[in-house]
Design an enzyme around this catalytic site. Structure first.
Site, PDB file in Angstrom:
ATOM      1  N   GLY A 126       1.679  -9.652  -6.635  1.00 40.25           N
ATOM      2  CA  GLY A 126       2.743  -9.575  -5.930  1.00 40.25           C
ATOM      3  C   GLY A 126       3.311  -8.163  -4.907  1.00 40.25           C
ATOM      4  O   GLY A 126       2.633  -7.641  -4.537  1.00 40.25           O
ATOM      5  N   LEU A 158       3.680  -8.616  -1.534  1.00 40.95           N
ATOM      6  CA  LEU A 158       2.489  -9.065  -1.034  1.00 40.95           C
ATOM      7  C   LEU A 158       2.817  -8.481   0.363  1.00 40.95           C
ATOM      8  O   LEU A 158       3.551  -7.716   1.051  1.00 40.95           O
ATOM      9  CB  LEU A 158       2.978  -9.881  -0.077  1.00 40.95           C
ATOM     10  CG  LEU A 158       3.013 -11.380  -1.045  1.00 40.95           C
ATOM     11  CD1 LEU A 158       2.527 -12.960  -1.216  1.00 40.95           C
ATOM     12  CD2 LEU A 158       1.395 -11.083  -2.241  1.00 40.95           C
ATOM     13  N   HIS A 159       1.239  -7.641   0.915  1.00 39.92           N
ATOM     14  CA  HIS A 159       1.561  -7.149   2.159  1.00 39.92           C
ATOM     15  C   HIS A 159       0.422  -7.773   3.687  1.00 39.92           C
ATOM     16  O   HIS A 159      -0.610  -8.609   2.378  1.00 39.92           O
ATOM     17  CB  HIS A 159       0.883  -5.421   2.453  1.00 39.92           C
ATOM     18  CG  HIS A 159      -0.211  -5.087   0.693  1.00 39.92           C
ATOM     19  ND1 HIS A 159      -1.426  -5.558   0.983  1.00 39.92           N
ATOM     20  CD2 HIS A 159      -0.671  -4.262  -0.539  1.00 39.92           C
ATOM     21  CE1 HIS A 159      -2.185  -5.521  -0.037  1.00 39.92           C
ATOM     22  NE2 HIS A 159      -1.365  -4.933  -0.335  1.00 39.92           N
ATOM     23  N   ASP A 160      -0.022  -6.857   4.137  1.00 41.40           N
ATOM     24  CA  ASP A 160      -1.096  -7.266   5.070  1.00 41.40           C
ATOM     25  C   ASP A 160      -2.605  -7.750   4.050  1.00 41.40           C
ATOM     26  O   ASP A 160      -3.532  -9.241   4.581  1.00 41.40           O
ATOM     27  CB  ASP A 160      -1.138  -7.099   6.129  1.00 41.40           C
ATOM     28  CG  ASP A 160      -0.572  -6.865   6.505  1.00 41.40           C
ATOM     29  OD1 ASP A 160       0.655  -7.796   7.114  1.00 41.40           O
ATOM     30  OD2 ASP A 160       0.316  -5.847   7.821  1.00 41.40           O
ATOM     31  N   GLY A 161      -2.758  -7.140   3.355  1.00 43.26           N
ATOM     32  CA  GLY A 161      -4.130  -7.461   2.927  1.00 43.26           C
ATOM     33  C   GLY A 161      -4.255  -8.531   1.797  1.00 43.26           C
ATOM     34  O   GLY A 161      -5.392  -9.718   1.553  1.00 43.26           O
ATOM     35  N   HIS A 162      -3.357  -8.572   1.131  1.00 44.22           N
ATOM     36  CA  HIS A 162      -3.175 -10.352   0.074  1.00 44.22           C
ATOM     37  C   HIS A 162      -3.271 -11.185   1.229  1.00 44.22           C
ATOM     38  O   HIS A 162      -3.554 -12.275   1.168  1.00 44.22           O
ATOM     39  CB  HIS A 162      -1.569 -10.093  -0.598  1.00 44.22           C
ATOM     40  CG  HIS A 162      -1.585  -8.917  -1.165  1.00 44.22           C
ATOM     41  ND1 HIS A 162      -0.433  -8.116  -1.329  1.00 44.22           N
ATOM     42  CD2 HIS A 162      -1.975  -8.796  -2.321  1.00 44.22           C
ATOM     43  CE1 HIS A 162      -1.081  -7.213  -2.662  1.00 44.22           C
ATOM     44  NE2 HIS A 162      -1.329  -8.072  -3.152  1.00 44.22           N
ATOM     45  N   ASP A 178     -10.673  -3.668  -4.262  1.00 46.31           N
ATOM     46  CA  ASP A 178     -10.934  -2.869  -5.625  1.00 46.31           C
ATOM     47  C   ASP A 178     -12.543  -3.112  -5.573  1.00 46.31           C
ATOM     48  O   ASP A 178     -12.788  -4.809  -6.398  1.00 46.31           O
ATOM     49  CB  ASP A 178      -9.710  -3.702  -6.403  1.00 46.31           C
ATOM     50  CG  ASP A 178      -8.686  -3.239  -6.126  1.00 46.31           C
ATOM     51  OD1 ASP A 178      -8.371  -2.131  -6.605  1.00 46.31           O
ATOM     52  OD2 ASP A 178      -7.650  -4.208  -5.184  1.00 46.31           O
ATOM     53  N   LYS A 238      -4.172  -0.572   2.826  1.00 47.44           N
ATOM     54  CA  LYS A 238      -2.730  -1.136   2.200  1.00 47.44           C
ATOM     55  C   LYS A 238      -2.360  -1.055   0.696  1.00 47.44           C
ATOM     56  O   LYS A 238      -3.596  -2.211   0.117  1.00 47.44           O
ATOM     57  CB  LYS A 238      -2.932  -2.695   3.093  1.00 47.44           C
ATOM     58  CG  LYS A 238      -2.518  -2.412   4.364  1.00 47.44           C
ATOM     59  CD  LYS A 238      -1.422  -3.309   5.008  1.00 47.44           C
ATOM     60  CE  LYS A 238      -1.451  -2.961   6.439  1.00 47.44           C
ATOM     61  NZ  LYS A 238       0.161  -3.620   6.909  1.00 47.44           N
ATOM     62  N   SER A 248       0.348  -2.050  -2.868  1.00 52.44           N
ATOM     63  CA  SER A 248       1.701  -2.240  -2.747  1.00 52.44           C
ATOM     64  C   SER A 248       2.022  -1.334  -3.143  1.00 52.44           C
ATOM     65  O   SER A 248       3.288  -0.778  -3.466  1.00 52.44           O
ATOM     66  CB  SER A 248       2.364  -3.177  -4.064  1.00 52.44           C
ATOM     67  OG  SER A 248       0.656  -4.620  -3.714  1.00 52.44           O
TER      68      SER A 248
HETATM   69  P1  AMP Z   1      -2.825  -6.799  -6.718  1.00 53.36           P
HETATM   70  O1  AMP Z   1      -1.696  -7.702  -5.990  1.00 53.36           O
HETATM   71  O2  AMP Z   1      -3.021  -5.351  -6.256  1.00 53.36           O
HETATM   72  O3  AMP Z   1      -3.318  -7.161  -8.054  1.00 53.36           O
HETATM   73  O4  AMP Z   1      -4.275  -7.325  -5.520  1.00 53.36           O
HETATM   74  C1  AMP Z   1      -4.537  -8.971  -5.549  1.00 53.36           C
HETATM   75  C2  AMP Z   1      -5.661  -9.236  -4.103  1.00 53.36           C
HETATM   76  O5  AMP Z   1      -5.032  -8.475  -3.335  1.00 53.36           O
HETATM   77  C3  AMP Z   1      -7.149  -8.217  -4.850  1.00 53.36           C
HETATM   78  O6  AMP Z   1      -7.784  -9.167  -4.760  1.00 53.36           O
HETATM   79  C4  AMP Z   1      -6.921  -7.469  -4.214  1.00 53.36           C
HETATM   80  O7  AMP Z   1      -8.519  -6.294  -3.773  1.00 53.36           O
HETATM   81  C5  AMP Z   1      -6.558  -7.384  -3.029  1.00 53.36           C
HETATM   82  N1  AMP Z   1      -6.552  -6.884  -2.375  1.00 53.36           N
HETATM   83  C6  AMP Z   1      -5.591  -5.262  -2.825  1.00 53.36           C
HETATM   84  N2  AMP Z   1      -4.973  -4.369  -0.944  1.00 53.36           N
HETATM   85  C7  AMP Z   1      -6.153  -5.095  -0.407  1.00 53.36           C
HETATM   86  C8  AMP Z   1      -6.433  -4.452   1.263  1.00 53.36           C
HETATM   87  N3  AMP Z   1      -5.739  -3.669   1.198  1.00 53.36           N
HETATM   88  N4  AMP Z   1      -7.283  -5.347   1.701  1.00 53.36           N
HETATM   89  C9  AMP Z   1      -7.757  -6.500   1.540  1.00 53.36           C
HETATM   90  N5  AMP Z   1      -7.505  -6.909  -0.172  1.00 53.36           N
HETATM   91  C10 AMP Z   1      -6.530  -6.041  -0.817  1.00 53.36           C
END
Ligand code: AMP
Length: 282
Positions: free
Chosen positions: A31, A33-37, A150, A184, A186
């Site tokens: 959660g 959330l940002h542009d990566g998610h 990751d 990006k 969280s």
């Molecule tokens: P998280 O909420 O940090 O566990 O991330 C959830 C998913 O989003 C994981 O597969 C992360 O690798 C992916 N994610 C996080 N940040 C980025 C980003 N900047 N660009 C692409 N995917 C991302």
């Protein structure tokens, strides 16, 4: 989009979706959330009939002195963003829903975890593969989307899917960055203004390494020391690790060739940031 918080209800939804032979794309997240998610969700939306996103800050993957309690959370904002990205179901279970009692079984990651984050966060990937095993059983996705930011997680999840025979296709998605290059995350909101200005140096140092390698530099020690110096001279962060390994095997290299990963982790006061690049060498 519908938000669901119980396993029973999402399992009923899954049964329904499966009965119509629709393909399920799954994006597990913690959660905030940002542009990566959102890029994972948008790709899942293009490639599947139904997109399911989980938001769960998994206590099992946080160490004792890590930021489980202070991890940023904003479920209302997340609901708004996920709906805009084309998500059909948001699965938001509580900790007691996912772990109603002390787990009697946990999954253990044995390979690819003696380096990078696996080394500096002991037990972290056991927590990751345990929650993913549970989520894969509940959601039964056709495809699961993970960010290359990751990269070690992608490598470990590849092992999980292969070893436990999950009928799931792993889809790695490129890292989304701020305009100044910072990946990006969280956790970026936990940086002070000064740290936020310094943090793009992490990616800058990786690009410097890339340019050295492209020009023919093959000494792992030299490349690592250029990265370390760039970060130490230009930020207040403490380096957790800088490593160059084969990818996705994550083995130490005597000679730089094949697909390699250059990966960095830096501790700022309230946030530990990671970033990496992968390169194909002859
Ligand atoms: P998280 O909420 O940090 O566990 O991330 C959830 C998913 O989003 C994981 O597969 C992360 O690798 C992916 N994610 C996080 N940040 C980025 C980003 N900047 N660009 C692409 N995917 C991302």
């Amino acid at each position: 989009m519908k938000t669901i918080s119980t396993i029973k209800e999402i399992q009923n939804v899954i049964k329904e979706i499966k009965s119509t032979k629709k393909k399920i794309g799954f994006v597990p997240t913690m959660g905030f959330l940002h542009d990566g998610h959102l890029s994972l969700m948008e790709q899942a939306s293009r490639e599947n009939d139904c997109v399911i996103v989980s938001i769960f800050v998994n206590p099992l993957q946080f160490g004792q002195n890590e930021d489980f309690d202070s991890y940023p959370r904003d479920i209302e904002r997340d609901q708004f963003l996920a709906e805009k990205a084309g998500v059909h179901y948001l699965f938001v279970p509580s900790v007691t829903e996912m772990y109603p009692s002390k787990p009697s079984i946990e999954v253990k990651a044995k390979d690819r975890v003696d380096v990078l984050c696996g080394k500096s966060r002991p037990g972290h990937f056991d927590g990751v593969v345990t929650i993913l095993t549970k989520l894969f059983h509940i959601i039964q996705p056709d495809r699961a989307y993970f960010g290359k930011k990751d990269a070690q997680q992608v490598a470990v999840v590849e092992g999980l899917i292969n070893d436990l025979h999950f009928p799931v296709t792993l889809v790695p998605v490129p890292t989304i960055r701020e305009t100044d290059g910072l990946a990006k995350s969280s956790r970026n909101v936990k940086l002070s203004d000064k740290e936020r200005n310094q943090a793009p140096r992490i990616y800058h140092s990786l690009l410097q390494a890339k340019s050295m390698i492209k020009k023919g530099e093959r000494s792992v020690g030299k490349i690592i020391s250029v990265i370390k110096n760039d970060i130490l001279e230009n930020t207040d962060g403490n380096i957790d690790y800088v490593e160059i390994l084969s990818y996705p095997e994550l083995k130490k290299l005597n000679e730089l060739k094949g697909t390699i990963i250059v990966a960095v982790a830096v501790h700022f006061v309230n946030a530990r940031l990671i970033d990496n690049i992968t390169l194909e060498l002859n």
